[in-house]
Motif scaffolding. Structure first.
Motif, PDB file in Angstrom:
ATOM      1  N   ILE A 145     -33.533 -11.883 -44.600  1.00  0.00           N
ATOM      2  CA  ILE A 145     -33.469 -11.927 -43.134  1.00  0.00           C
ATOM      3  C   ILE A 145     -34.879 -12.043 -42.563  1.00  0.00           C
ATOM      4  CG2 ILE A 145     -32.863 -10.635 -41.067  1.00  0.00           C
ATOM      5  CD1 ILE A 145     -30.536  -9.421 -42.614  1.00  0.00           C
ATOM      6  N   ILE A 146     -35.089 -13.038 -41.732  1.00  0.00           N
ATOM      7  CA  ILE A 146     -36.404 -13.237 -41.108  1.00  0.00           C
ATOM      8  C   ILE A 146     -36.370 -13.053 -39.589  1.00  0.00           C
ATOM      9  CG2 ILE A 146     -37.247 -14.771 -42.927  1.00  0.00           C
ATOM     10  CD1 ILE A 146     -36.483 -17.147 -41.120  1.00  0.00           C
ATOM     11  N   ALA A 147     -35.170 -12.984 -39.024  1.00  0.00           N
ATOM     12  CA  ALA A 147     -35.045 -12.799 -37.576  1.00  0.00           C
ATOM     13  C   ALA A 147     -33.593 -12.507 -37.250  1.00  0.00           C
ATOM     14  CB  ALA A 147     -35.520 -14.048 -36.834  1.00  0.00           C
ATOM     15  N   ARG A 148     -33.333 -12.234 -35.997  1.00  0.00           N
ATOM     16  CA  ARG A 148     -31.965 -12.084 -35.520  1.00  0.00           C
ATOM     17  C   ARG A 148     -31.834 -12.837 -34.199  1.00  0.00           C
ATOM     18  NH1 ARG A 148     -31.782  -5.602 -33.933  1.00  0.00           N
ATOM     19  NH2 ARG A 148     -33.376  -5.630 -32.278  1.00  0.00           N
ATOM     20  N   GLY A 149     -30.679 -13.410 -33.977  1.00  0.00           N
ATOM     21  CA  GLY A 149     -30.472 -14.197 -32.776  1.00  0.00           C
ATOM     22  C   GLY A 149     -29.481 -13.534 -31.849  1.00  0.00           C
ATOM     23  N   PHE A 150     -29.647 -13.792 -30.570  1.00  0.00           N
ATOM     24  CA  PHE A 150     -28.727 -13.232 -29.584  1.00  0.00           C
ATOM     25  C   PHE A 150     -28.827 -14.043 -28.293  1.00  0.00           C
ATOM     26  CE2 PHE A 150     -32.790 -11.215 -29.059  1.00  0.00           C
ATOM     27  CZ  PHE A 150     -32.975 -11.083 -27.683  1.00  0.00           C
ATOM     28  N   ALA A 151     -27.797 -13.941 -27.460  1.00  0.00           N
ATOM     29  CA  ALA A 151     -27.739 -14.687 -26.207  1.00  0.00           C
ATOM     30  C   ALA A 151     -27.871 -13.743 -25.019  1.00  0.00           C
ATOM     31  CB  ALA A 151     -26.424 -15.463 -26.100  1.00  0.00           C
ATOM     32  N   THR A 168     -29.390 -18.164 -21.901  1.00  0.00           N
ATOM     33  CA  THR A 168     -30.447 -18.440 -22.862  1.00  0.00           C
ATOM     34  C   THR A 168     -30.116 -17.862 -24.236  1.00  0.00           C
ATOM     35  OG1 THR A 168     -31.518 -16.465 -21.964  1.00  0.00           O
ATOM     36  CG2 THR A 168     -32.308 -18.589 -21.170  1.00  0.00           C
ATOM     37  N   TYR A 169     -30.796 -18.387 -25.239  1.00  0.00           N
ATOM     38  CA  TYR A 169     -30.636 -17.891 -26.602  1.00  0.00           C
ATOM     39  C   TYR A 169     -32.015 -17.556 -27.150  1.00  0.00           C
ATOM     40  CZ  TYR A 169     -29.593 -17.673 -31.581  1.00  0.00           C
ATOM     41  OH  TYR A 169     -29.490 -17.262 -32.873  1.00  0.00           O
ATOM     42  N   TYR A 170     -32.116 -16.400 -27.834  1.00  0.00           N
ATOM     43  CA  TYR A 170     -33.404 -15.914 -28.326  1.00  0.00           C
ATOM     44  C   TYR A 170     -33.333 -15.593 -29.810  1.00  0.00           C
ATOM     45  CZ  TYR A 170     -34.088 -15.163 -23.353  1.00  0.00           C
ATOM     46  OH  TYR A 170     -34.177 -15.348 -22.001  1.00  0.00           O
ATOM     47  N   GLU A 171     -34.515 -15.554 -30.417  1.00  0.00           N
ATOM     48  CA  GLU A 171     -34.642 -15.048 -31.776  1.00  0.00           C
ATOM     49  C   GLU A 171     -35.735 -13.991 -31.783  1.00  0.00           C
ATOM     50  OE1 GLU A 171     -35.202 -18.216 -34.560  1.00  0.00           O
ATOM     51  OE2 GLU A 171     -33.224 -19.090 -34.172  1.00  0.00           O
ATOM     52  N   THR A 180     -39.717  -7.482 -34.172  1.00  0.00           N
ATOM     53  CA  THR A 180     -40.905  -7.488 -33.306  1.00  0.00           C
ATOM     54  C   THR A 180     -40.781  -8.490 -32.157  1.00  0.00           C
ATOM     55  OG1 THR A 180     -41.993  -9.059 -34.809  1.00  0.00           O
ATOM     56  CG2 THR A 180     -42.365  -6.698 -35.199  1.00  0.00           C
ATOM     57  N   ASN A 181     -41.509  -9.588 -32.256  1.00  0.00           N
ATOM     58  CA  ASN A 181     -41.608 -10.536 -31.139  1.00  0.00           C
ATOM     59  C   ASN A 181     -40.301 -11.280 -30.859  1.00  0.00           C
ATOM     60  OD1 ASN A 181     -44.323  -9.869 -30.952  1.00  0.00           O
ATOM     61  ND2 ASN A 181     -44.950 -11.526 -32.311  1.00  0.00           N
ATOM     62  N   VAL A 182     -40.055 -11.510 -29.564  1.00  0.00           N
ATOM     63  CA  VAL A 182     -38.869 -12.239 -29.111  1.00  0.00           C
ATOM     64  C   VAL A 182     -39.306 -13.608 -28.604  1.00  0.00           C
ATOM     65  CG1 VAL A 182     -37.020 -12.321 -27.395  1.00  0.00           C
ATOM     66  CG2 VAL A 182     -37.587 -10.160 -28.530  1.00  0.00           C
TER      67      VAL A 182
END
Length: 209
Positions: A145-151, A168-171, A180-182
């Motif tokens: 796992i390198i990130a997680r995504g969400f809307a 919007t959609y973010y990681e 950490t960073n979004v």
């Protein structure tokens, strides 16, 4: 004899072309096109056919210009309809219900969106996480796992005082120990669903309702 008749015909045809060059503008498009086809079949002699070709080219350019103007008018009509719908919708819409609540993450969403559109000089107002859970993003080779995504939906204010919402959609980056960073990645499904714009106007007073 056949050769003689051919030359007589060609001479007559050229004479007609030359005489009628001045009246090409009075001919229909199909008549001009027919003359051009006759010229092509005779090898496009320079003097009598040049004006025919030029007239045909002028008409095609004019036709192309008319088509583009008509397309621009239709595009503008569609845009005006969208703008009118957006303005009307702004009077009633509110922010969506939250799928998850995380004040720190919501703050990072606003910062990420503002950074992605820094040239617009937007003022952050409110962010709502609409996803009910995070989607794990894995490295394509290792599978870790390198990130997680969400809307989410963010509400921003433009310098002219208009407020808008954007789906919007973010990681959010995972460093192996913590998230950490979004980063803003893309626009998501519009809010409200019936909106036709990525950035939907909203009454500024409705942002916190």
């Amino acid at each position: 004899m056949n050769i003689l008749l051919k030359y007589i015909f060609m001479f007559s045809f050229f004479s007609i072309l030359v005489v009628n060059c001045a009246s090409l503008s009075t001919l229909s498009d199909s008549e001009v096109e027919a003359r051009l086809e006759n010229c092509k079949s005779l090898g496009m002699p320079e003097i009598p056919c040049r004006e025919v070709a030029n007239e045909f080219g002028r008409r095609k350019q004019a036709e192309y210009k008319r088509e583009k103007e008509a397309e621009a008018l239709e595009d503008q009509k569609i845009q005006n309809e969208k703008d009118a719908k957006s303005i009307e919708m702004a009077k009633t819409i509110k922010m969506p219900p939250a799928g998850m609540v995380d004040p720190n993450l919501s703050k990072q969403m606003l910062e990420a969106y503002s950074a992605a559109f820094s040239e617009e000089k937007l003022t952050s107002m409110r962010a709502v996480i609409v996803s009910k859970s995070f989607s794990p993003i894995r490295h394509e080779i290792s599978g870790i796992i390198i990130a997680r995504g969400f809307a989410g939906v963010v509400a921003m204010k433009r310098p002219n005082g208009e407020c808008f919402v954007a789906s919007t959609y973010y990681e959010q980056v995972y460093d192996g120990q913590k998230y950490t960073n979004v980063y803003f990645k893309r626009y998501s499904t519009a809010w409200p669903p019936e909106s036709t714009k990525y950035q939907q106007l909203i009454d500024c007073n409705h942002v916190y309702k």
